[in-house]
Design an enzyme around this catalytic site. Sequence first.
Site, PDB file in Angstrom:
ATOM      1  N   HIS A   7       1.017  -1.217   0.122  1.00 50.60           N
ATOM      2  CA  HIS A   7      -0.211   0.031   0.059  1.00 50.60           C
ATOM      3  C   HIS A   7       0.887   1.357   0.253  1.00 50.60           C
ATOM      4  O   HIS A   7       0.311   2.622  -0.040  1.00 50.60           O
ATOM      5  CB  HIS A   7      -1.311  -0.004   1.190  1.00 50.60           C
ATOM      6  CG  HIS A   7      -0.690  -0.384   2.349  1.00 50.60           C
ATOM      7  ND1 HIS A   7       0.673   0.739   3.117  1.00 50.60           N
ATOM      8  CD2 HIS A   7      -0.466  -1.438   3.284  1.00 50.60           C
ATOM      9  CE1 HIS A   7       1.250  -0.234   4.231  1.00 50.60           C
ATOM     10  NE2 HIS A   7      -0.078  -0.930   4.804  1.00 50.60           N
ATOM     11  N   ASP A  52      -9.532   1.509  -4.202  1.00 52.14           N
ATOM     12  CA  ASP A  52      -9.271  -0.016  -4.366  1.00 52.14           C
ATOM     13  C   ASP A  52     -11.435  -0.619  -3.614  1.00 52.14           C
ATOM     14  O   ASP A  52     -12.050  -1.422  -4.484  1.00 52.14           O
ATOM     15  CB  ASP A  52      -9.396  -0.721  -2.561  1.00 52.14           C
ATOM     16  CG  ASP A  52      -7.780  -1.524  -2.896  1.00 52.14           C
ATOM     17  OD1 ASP A  52      -7.606  -0.596  -4.516  1.00 52.14           O
ATOM     18  OD2 ASP A  52      -6.792  -2.366  -2.490  1.00 52.14           O
ATOM     19  N   HIS A  77      -2.093  -0.440  -3.304  1.00 51.99           N
ATOM     20  CA  HIS A  77      -3.351  -1.220  -3.093  1.00 51.99           C
ATOM     21  C   HIS A  77      -3.865   0.284  -2.234  1.00 51.99           C
ATOM     22  O   HIS A  77      -4.008  -0.058  -0.252  1.00 51.99           O
ATOM     23  CB  HIS A  77      -3.097  -1.729  -2.233  1.00 51.99           C
ATOM     24  CG  HIS A  77      -3.419  -2.963  -3.124  1.00 51.99           C
ATOM     25  ND1 HIS A  77      -4.866  -3.820  -3.888  1.00 51.99           N
ATOM     26  CD2 HIS A  77      -2.119  -3.955  -3.390  1.00 51.99           C
ATOM     27  CE1 HIS A  77      -4.377  -4.547  -4.712  1.00 51.99           C
ATOM     28  NE2 HIS A  77      -3.586  -4.838  -4.572  1.00 51.99           N
TER      29      HIS A  77
END
Length: 216
Positions: free
Chosen positions: A34, A134, A129
Amino acid sequence: MACVELEDFLPTGRTFHRYVHPDRPIDPDAERVHGISLAFLTDKPRFHEAEVCDAFLDFVGDAALVAHNAGFDRGFINAELERAARATLPEIRWVDTLSMAQKRFPGMYNSLDALCKRYKISLAERDKHGALIDAQLLAAVYLELRGGKERALDLTPKLAKIQGSSITGRVVYGPRPRPLAAGCTEDERAAHEAFVRRTLKDKALWLTFDAEPPTT
C-alpha cells in the site's frame, strides 16, 4: 480506510476516506503493497477519535456494507468499534463480494484484481493498494456481480428488506439520488412529448408507470 456510497448499485460521488494511525508497527511486506509508512501516519488520528469513528458511522448510517472478504473487514472494524465503546455492525448488514464471486466463478481465483481483469475493469489508475481506489474498484466489481449496467430492464421499484434490521424500504431500482439538470428547453420537451404521444399513443412504456415521458 475508505468507503464509496452507492445508490442503485452506482457510485453517487460521495466518499469517505481517512488515514488512521494503527498504534502498531506496519509490516514491511504490507507497506510495499500500500505504500503507507508509519512515519507518514505519525500525526494521523486514531480510529476511536471522532473525526474517524463518528464520521465513519455517520457516513454509513444504516446502509448495507459491501466488502471483499467481508468477514475480515467486519472483524477488524467491530474490534475497533468495541474499543471506542460504540455499537458493532452486525453480520446481517454486510454483503460479501468474495462469496458472491465464488458462487459465480467456483474454483477460480477471485481476488479483487482477478475480478477486475475478468470484468475488464481498468487498473491503470492504481499503482498501490490504496483504500479509496480499492473501494472504487470494488464498487465496479459489485455492479458486475449484480448483473452489470445491462442487467434486465425492470422499471418497477423494489424494496430490499433485511429481517431484524433497520435496512428496510431501500429502493433497488429508482430515481437518481441527485437528479441531473435538464438538458433541453421547455419547447423541446413539449415537442418530444407530442411526438411520442402521436407516434406511440397508449403504448408508451412510461404511461404504464403513471410517469411523464423522459426528457433528453
